[in-house]
Design an enzyme around this catalytic site. Structure first.
Site, PDB file in Angstrom:
ATOM      1  N   THR A   5       0.764  -1.243   0.000  1.00 17.11           N
ATOM      2  CA  THR A   5       0.000   0.000   0.000  1.00 17.11           C
ATOM      3  C   THR A   5       0.794   1.292   0.000  1.00 17.11           C
ATOM      4  O   THR A   5       2.014   1.305   0.090  1.00 17.11           O
ATOM      5  CB  THR A   5      -1.024   0.002   1.171  1.00 17.11           C
ATOM      6  OG1 THR A   5      -2.142   0.732   0.776  1.00 17.11           O
ATOM      7  CG2 THR A   5      -0.460   0.527   2.445  1.00 17.11           C
ATOM      8  N   LYS A  37      -8.422   2.057   2.509  1.00 20.29           N
ATOM      9  CA  LYS A  37      -7.439   1.872   3.589  1.00 20.29           C
ATOM     10  C   LYS A  37      -7.354   3.076   4.508  1.00 20.29           C
ATOM     11  O   LYS A  37      -6.460   3.176   5.326  1.00 20.29           O
ATOM     12  CB  LYS A  37      -6.070   1.605   2.964  1.00 20.29           C
ATOM     13  CG  LYS A  37      -6.074   0.415   2.016  1.00 20.29           C
ATOM     14  CD  LYS A  37      -4.794   0.373   1.215  1.00 20.29           C
ATOM     15  CE  LYS A  37      -4.873  -0.676   0.138  1.00 20.29           C
ATOM     16  NZ  LYS A  37      -3.670  -0.684  -0.679  1.00 20.29           N
ATOM     17  N   GLY A  49      -5.011   6.163   8.382  1.00 15.71           N
ATOM     18  CA  GLY A  49      -4.710   5.253   7.285  1.00 15.71           C
ATOM     19  C   GLY A  49      -3.843   4.125   7.784  1.00 15.71           C
ATOM     20  O   GLY A  49      -3.152   4.261   8.799  1.00 15.71           O
ATOM     21  N   SER A 129       4.686   0.772   1.042  1.00 16.79           N
ATOM     22  CA  SER A 129       5.701   0.544   0.008  1.00 16.79           C
ATOM     23  C   SER A 129       5.918   1.740  -0.899  1.00 16.79           C
ATOM     24  O   SER A 129       7.036   2.035  -1.283  1.00 16.79           O
ATOM     25  CB  SER A 129       5.310  -0.652  -0.860  1.00 16.79           C
ATOM     26  OG  SER A 129       5.268  -1.818  -0.091  1.00 16.79           O
TER      27      SER A 129
END
Length: 177
Positions: A5, A37, A49, A129
């Site tokens: 994500t 998310k 988040g 990521s």
């Protein structure tokens, strides 16, 4: 670091904005393209988040919202208490997960190792990521454009989604004004 994500948050101009991509992966397979998310907490006064597994996200969001209620919405006190509880829980501290929480006054990155990090500039933070891609894009756009906070977050996530294989461009955002 785990591969999952991209979440970006921006606090500026008496606004708070958070955005995230919609991609859910399992190994090298995309399972879902339109996941949400990010969410609002504490009667819409806090944005949050998550980067990590979905089941972990639900558990940690519920835990954090409970602490927010106990602390009457005080974000600073809540993140400190949350980090203590997350770190002390034998199961939860093993999670490869991070949370990003903010309101119009504060922005924090939280982890199971007890980290409570307020960004150096106090305005921009990212996890996941693609977080560093989104953060770099946001810093450049903030410096060299006149984009409003919501548009800056969307554009930065778009850039990250075009670079990070674990991030897509199905972007969702939330804003506090």
């Amino acid at each position: 670091m785990f591969k999952a994500t991209t979440i970006l948050a921006y606090k500026a101009k008496n606004k708070a904005v958070i955005g995230g991509d919609g991609q859910v992966t399992f190994g090298n397979t995309v399972l879902k393209n339109n996941a949400t998310k990010i969410r609002t907490l504490y009667n819409g006064k806090i944005l949050a988040g998550f980067a990590g597994s979905t089941a972990d996200a639900f558990k940690l969001f519920d835990m954090f919202e409970g602490i927010l209620s106990e602390k009457k919405g005080d974000l600073l006190k809540s993140v400190i208490e949350f980090a203590k509880q997350w770190r002390q829980d034998k199961y939860l501290r093993q999670l490869e997960a991070m949370m990003l929480v903010l309101n119009k006054e504060h922005i924090f990155i939280l982890s199971g190792t007890g980290d409570v990090v307020e960004p150096e500039d106090g305005e921009l933070a990212a996890i996941g990521s693609g977080g560093n891609f989104a953060l770099a894009a946001a810093r450049a756009l903030k410096k060299h454009s006149t984009l409003e906070p919501l548009e800056l977050v969307k554009e930065s996530l778009q850039i990250a989604g075009e670079m990070c294989i674990y991030t897509n461009t199905n972007i969702k955002t939330l804003e506090l004004e």
